[in-house]
Write a protein that holds these residues in place. Structure first.
Motif, PDB file in Angstrom:
ATOM      1  N   ASP A  69     -53.028 -34.853  -4.612  1.00  0.00           N
ATOM      2  CA  ASP A  69     -53.556 -35.382  -5.878  1.00  0.00           C
ATOM      3  C   ASP A  69     -54.113 -36.793  -5.695  1.00  0.00           C
ATOM      4  O   ASP A  69     -55.131 -37.150  -6.302  1.00  0.00           O
ATOM      5  N   SER A  70     -53.440 -37.593  -4.869  1.00  0.00           N
ATOM      6  CA  SER A  70     -53.895 -38.971  -4.648  1.00  0.00           C
ATOM      7  C   SER A  70     -55.234 -39.000  -3.916  1.00  0.00           C
ATOM      8  O   SER A  70     -56.088 -39.847  -4.204  1.00  0.00           O
ATOM      9  N   TYR A  73     -57.827 -38.316  -6.426  1.00  0.00           N
ATOM     10  CA  TYR A  73     -57.931 -39.490  -7.311  1.00  0.00           C
ATOM     11  C   TYR A  73     -58.824 -40.552  -6.676  1.00  0.00           C
ATOM     12  O   TYR A  73     -59.734 -41.097  -7.317  1.00  0.00           O
ATOM     13  N   VAL A 116     -52.681 -36.809 -17.355  1.00  0.00           N
ATOM     14  CA  VAL A 116     -52.456 -36.612 -15.918  1.00  0.00           C
ATOM     15  C   VAL A 116     -51.203 -35.776 -15.689  1.00  0.00           C
ATOM     16  O   VAL A 116     -51.160 -34.907 -14.814  1.00  0.00           O
ATOM     17  N   ARG A 120     -51.020 -31.064 -14.419  1.00  0.00           N
ATOM     18  CA  ARG A 120     -50.297 -30.338 -13.368  1.00  0.00           C
ATOM     19  C   ARG A 120     -50.145 -28.867 -13.716  1.00  0.00           C
ATOM     20  O   ARG A 120     -50.102 -28.005 -12.837  1.00  0.00           O
ATOM     21  N   ARG A 126     -57.008 -29.060 -13.246  1.00  0.00           N
ATOM     22  CA  ARG A 126     -56.126 -30.013 -12.562  1.00  0.00           C
ATOM     23  C   ARG A 126     -56.914 -30.969 -11.668  1.00  0.00           C
ATOM     24  O   ARG A 126     -56.844 -32.191 -11.837  1.00  0.00           O
ATOM     25  N   THR A 129     -59.307 -33.267 -13.525  1.00  0.00           N
ATOM     26  CA  THR A 129     -58.622 -34.325 -14.261  1.00  0.00           C
ATOM     27  C   THR A 129     -58.264 -35.485 -13.341  1.00  0.00           C
ATOM     28  O   THR A 129     -58.472 -36.658 -13.683  1.00  0.00           O
ATOM     29  N   TYR A 130     -57.756 -35.179 -12.153  1.00  0.00           N
ATOM     30  CA  TYR A 130     -57.369 -36.242 -11.228  1.00  0.00           C
ATOM     31  C   TYR A 130     -58.598 -36.978 -10.705  1.00  0.00           C
ATOM     32  O   TYR A 130     -58.571 -38.193 -10.501  1.00  0.00           O
ATOM     33  N   TYR A 140     -53.809 -46.891 -10.424  1.00  0.00           N
ATOM     34  CA  TYR A 140     -53.153 -45.919  -9.547  1.00  0.00           C
ATOM     35  C   TYR A 140     -51.648 -45.846  -9.817  1.00  0.00           C
ATOM     36  O   TYR A 140     -51.049 -44.776  -9.727  1.00  0.00           O
ATOM     37  N   PHE A 143     -51.212 -43.532 -12.682  1.00  0.00           N
ATOM     38  CA  PHE A 143     -51.521 -42.176 -12.218  1.00  0.00           C
ATOM     39  C   PHE A 143     -50.353 -41.619 -11.410  1.00  0.00           C
ATOM     40  O   PHE A 143     -49.908 -40.487 -11.623  1.00  0.00           O
ATOM     41  N   ASP A 147     -48.091 -38.403 -12.430  1.00  0.00           N
ATOM     42  CA  ASP A 147     -48.207 -37.278 -11.500  1.00  0.00           C
ATOM     43  C   ASP A 147     -46.853 -36.972 -10.859  1.00  0.00           C
ATOM     44  O   ASP A 147     -46.502 -35.810 -10.644  1.00  0.00           O
TER      45      ASP A 147
END
Length: 209
Positions: A69-70, A73, A116, A120, A126, A129-130, A140, A143, A147
Protein backbone atom coordinates in the motif's frame (compact mmCIF):
# COMPACT_ATOMS: atom_id res chain seq x y z
CA UNK A 1 -7.21 -18.22 -9.51
CA UNK A 2 -7.51 -20.12 -6.21
CA UNK A 3 -6.10 -23.26 -7.88
CA UNK A 4 -3.20 -21.26 -9.32
CA UNK A 5 -2.30 -19.75 -5.94
CA UNK A 6 -2.70 -23.08 -4.17
CA UNK A 7 -0.36 -24.74 -6.68
CA UNK A 8 2.07 -21.86 -6.21
CA UNK A 9 2.43 -22.42 -2.46
CA UNK A 10 2.77 -26.19 -2.69
CA UNK A 11 6.28 -27.33 -1.91
CA UNK A 12 7.49 -24.10 -0.29
CA UNK A 13 8.43 -23.80 3.35
CA UNK A 14 10.41 -21.67 5.77
CA UNK A 15 11.85 -18.45 4.32
CA UNK A 16 10.51 -19.29 0.85
CA UNK A 17 6.96 -19.56 2.26
CA UNK A 18 7.16 -16.14 3.92
CA UNK A 19 8.78 -14.61 0.85
CA UNK A 20 6.15 -16.00 -1.51
CA UNK A 21 3.18 -14.73 0.51
CA UNK A 22 4.93 -11.38 0.99
CA UNK A 23 5.53 -11.07 -2.75
CA UNK A 24 1.94 -11.95 -3.62
CA UNK A 25 0.65 -9.31 -1.19
CA UNK A 26 2.96 -6.68 -2.68
CA UNK A 27 1.50 -7.46 -6.11
CA UNK A 28 -2.02 -7.24 -4.66
CA UNK A 29 -1.20 -3.80 -3.27
CA UNK A 30 0.07 -2.67 -6.67
CA UNK A 31 -3.25 -3.46 -8.30
CA UNK A 32 -2.44 -6.86 -9.80
CA UNK A 33 -5.79 -8.74 -9.87
CA UNK A 34 -4.94 -11.31 -7.19
CA UNK A 35 -7.32 -11.91 -4.27
CA UNK A 36 -5.68 -10.54 -1.12
CA UNK A 37 -7.92 -12.43 1.32
CA UNK A 38 -7.21 -15.75 -0.42
CA UNK A 39 -3.47 -15.01 -0.32
CA UNK A 40 -3.63 -14.38 3.43
CA UNK A 41 -5.62 -17.57 3.96
CA UNK A 42 -2.95 -19.48 2.03
CA UNK A 43 -0.40 -18.02 4.42
CA UNK A 44 -2.42 -19.54 7.25
CA UNK A 45 -2.64 -22.79 5.31
CA UNK A 46 1.16 -22.94 5.17
CA UNK A 47 1.14 -22.58 8.96
CA UNK A 48 -1.41 -25.40 9.12
CA UNK A 49 0.97 -27.53 7.05
CA UNK A 50 3.73 -26.57 9.52
CA UNK A 51 5.74 -24.99 6.73
CA UNK A 52 5.65 -21.64 8.53
CA UNK A 53 4.67 -20.34 11.96
CA UNK A 54 1.30 -18.74 12.62
CA UNK A 55 2.69 -15.57 14.18
CA UNK A 56 5.41 -15.29 11.54
CA UNK A 57 2.83 -15.51 8.77
CA UNK A 58 0.57 -12.96 10.50
CA UNK A 59 3.51 -10.54 10.61
CA UNK A 60 4.36 -11.33 6.99
CA UNK A 61 0.76 -10.65 5.97
CA UNK A 62 0.69 -7.33 7.82
CA UNK A 63 4.02 -6.14 6.40
CA UNK A 64 3.13 -7.27 2.88
CA UNK A 65 -0.08 -5.26 3.00
CA UNK A 66 1.50 -2.12 4.49
CA UNK A 67 4.53 -2.08 2.17
CA UNK A 68 2.42 -2.76 -0.93
CA UNK A 69 0.00 0.00 0.00
CA UNK A 70 2.86 2.39 0.80
CA UNK A 71 4.46 1.81 -2.60
CA UNK A 72 1.27 2.75 -4.39
CA UNK A 73 0.82 5.76 -2.05
CA UNK A 74 4.26 7.10 -2.98
CA UNK A 75 3.61 6.40 -6.65
CA UNK A 76 0.57 8.62 -6.23
CA UNK A 77 2.69 11.36 -4.69
CA UNK A 78 5.10 11.20 -7.62
CA UNK A 79 2.76 10.65 -10.56
CA UNK A 80 -0.71 11.35 -9.30
CA UNK A 81 -1.24 14.98 -10.25
CA UNK A 82 -2.26 14.16 -13.81
CA UNK A 83 -3.18 10.46 -13.73
CA UNK A 84 -6.91 10.03 -13.98
CA UNK A 85 -7.64 13.64 -14.94
CA UNK A 86 -8.02 12.55 -18.56
CA UNK A 87 -8.00 9.26 -20.41
CA UNK A 88 -4.46 7.93 -20.74
CA UNK A 89 -2.80 4.76 -21.90
CA UNK A 90 -0.39 2.68 -19.85
CA UNK A 91 -0.79 0.75 -16.57
CA UNK A 92 -1.84 3.67 -14.38
CA UNK A 93 -4.03 5.15 -17.06
CA UNK A 94 -5.98 1.89 -17.35
CA UNK A 95 -6.16 1.43 -13.59
CA UNK A 96 -7.19 4.99 -12.73
CA UNK A 97 -9.73 6.28 -15.21
CA UNK A 98 -11.23 9.79 -14.91
CA UNK A 99 -14.51 8.21 -13.75
CA UNK A 100 -12.85 6.17 -11.00
CA UNK A 101 -10.72 9.10 -9.86
CA UNK A 102 -13.75 11.38 -9.65
CA UNK A 103 -15.62 8.72 -7.64
CA UNK A 104 -12.81 8.27 -5.13
CA UNK A 105 -12.27 12.02 -4.79
CA UNK A 106 -15.96 12.43 -3.97
CA UNK A 107 -15.61 9.75 -1.29
CA UNK A 108 -12.59 11.61 0.14
CA UNK A 109 -14.59 14.84 0.23
CA UNK A 110 -17.50 13.16 2.00
CA UNK A 111 -15.66 10.98 4.54
CA UNK A 112 -12.20 12.54 4.84
CA UNK A 113 -8.92 10.76 5.53
CA UNK A 114 -10.62 7.76 7.18
CA UNK A 115 -11.61 6.49 3.73
CA UNK A 116 -8.10 4.99 3.62
CA UNK A 117 -9.17 2.62 6.38
CA UNK A 118 -12.43 1.70 4.66
CA UNK A 119 -10.71 1.17 1.28
CA UNK A 120 -9.02 -1.99 2.62
CA UNK A 121 -12.43 -3.67 2.26
CA UNK A 122 -13.24 -2.25 -1.19
CA UNK A 123 -11.17 -4.39 -3.61
CA UNK A 124 -12.26 -2.53 -6.74
CA UNK A 125 -11.24 0.87 -5.36
CA UNK A 126 -8.46 -0.05 -2.92
CA UNK A 127 -5.40 0.66 -5.08
CA UNK A 128 -6.99 3.76 -6.60
CA UNK A 129 -7.77 5.17 -3.15
CA UNK A 130 -4.19 4.75 -1.94
CA UNK A 131 -2.83 6.24 -5.16
CA UNK A 132 -5.09 9.28 -4.81
CA UNK A 133 -4.23 9.60 -1.10
CA UNK A 134 -0.65 10.16 -2.24
CA UNK A 135 -1.77 12.38 -5.09
CA UNK A 136 -3.66 14.76 -2.78
CA UNK A 137 -0.65 14.82 -0.43
CA UNK A 138 -2.32 13.17 2.55
CA UNK A 139 0.35 13.05 5.25
CA UNK A 140 2.07 9.67 5.18
CA UNK A 141 1.79 9.35 8.96
CA UNK A 142 -1.99 9.58 8.79
CA UNK A 143 -2.12 7.24 5.79
CA UNK A 144 0.03 4.71 7.66
CA UNK A 145 -2.13 4.98 10.79
CA UNK A 146 -5.42 4.30 9.02
CA UNK A 147 -3.95 1.65 6.74
CA UNK A 148 -2.36 -0.11 9.72
CA UNK A 149 -5.65 -0.21 11.62
CA UNK A 150 -7.37 -1.81 8.63
CA UNK A 151 -4.49 -4.23 8.00
CA UNK A 152 -4.53 -5.34 11.64
CA UNK A 153 -8.27 -5.94 11.34
CA UNK A 154 -7.89 -8.19 8.30
CA UNK A 155 -4.45 -9.82 7.98
CA UNK A 156 -4.29 -11.73 11.30
CA UNK A 157 -7.88 -12.93 11.02
CA UNK A 158 -7.57 -14.30 7.47
CA UNK A 159 -4.22 -15.93 8.27
CA UNK A 160 -5.73 -17.53 11.35
CA UNK A 161 -8.73 -18.74 9.34
CA UNK A 162 -6.35 -20.47 6.93
CA UNK A 163 -4.60 -22.10 9.87
CA UNK A 164 -7.77 -23.09 11.72
CA UNK A 165 -9.64 -24.41 8.67
CA UNK A 166 -6.70 -25.81 6.71
CA UNK A 167 -8.46 -29.12 6.25
CA UNK A 168 -11.52 -27.36 4.81
CA UNK A 169 -9.74 -24.88 2.59
CA UNK A 170 -12.03 -25.34 -0.40
CA UNK A 171 -15.12 -24.66 1.73
CA UNK A 172 -13.56 -21.44 2.98
CA UNK A 173 -12.59 -20.38 -0.57
CA UNK A 174 -16.10 -21.08 -1.83
CA UNK A 175 -17.64 -19.05 1.00
CA UNK A 176 -15.52 -16.04 0.07
CA UNK A 177 -15.81 -16.52 -3.69
CA UNK A 178 -19.58 -16.94 -3.44
CA UNK A 179 -19.89 -13.64 -1.60
CA UNK A 180 -21.03 -15.31 1.60
CA UNK A 181 -19.63 -12.54 3.75
CA UNK A 182 -21.87 -13.58 6.62
CA UNK A 183 -20.11 -16.94 6.75
CA UNK A 184 -16.68 -15.31 6.78
CA UNK A 185 -17.89 -12.83 9.44
CA UNK A 186 -19.02 -15.70 11.66
CA UNK A 187 -15.69 -17.43 11.21
CA UNK A 188 -13.85 -14.18 11.95
CA UNK A 189 -15.95 -13.67 15.09
CA UNK A 190 -15.11 -17.21 16.16
CA UNK A 191 -11.42 -16.46 15.68
CA UNK A 192 -11.64 -13.28 17.77
CA UNK A 193 -13.50 -15.21 20.50
CA UNK A 194 -10.91 -17.99 20.43
CA UNK A 195 -8.03 -15.52 20.73
CA UNK A 196 -9.83 -13.76 23.60
CA UNK A 197 -10.33 -17.05 25.42
CA UNK A 198 -6.69 -17.96 24.84
CA UNK A 199 -5.47 -14.71 26.41
CA UNK A 200 -7.91 -15.09 29.30
CA UNK A 201 -6.67 -18.60 30.06
CA UNK A 202 -3.05 -17.44 29.84
CA UNK A 203 -3.77 -14.67 32.36
CA UNK A 204 -5.51 -17.07 34.73
CA UNK A 205 -2.61 -19.49 34.52
CA UNK A 206 -0.15 -16.67 35.22
CA UNK A 207 -2.12 -15.55 38.30
CA UNK A 208 -2.19 -19.08 39.72
CA UNK A 209 1.59 -19.40 39.51
Amino acid sequence: MEDFLLALVEGVEGAAAYGLIFGILIMCGLGVPLPEDISLILGGYLAYEEKATLWGMMLTGYLGIIIGDSIIYFMGRKLGANVGTKQKKGFWGRLITPEKRAKVERIFEKYGDKVVMVARFMPGLRAITYFIAGSVRLKYGRFLLYDSIAALASAPIFVFLGRAFGDELRTLFNAIKGGKTWAVAILAAAVVLWIGMWFWKKQRSAKKQ
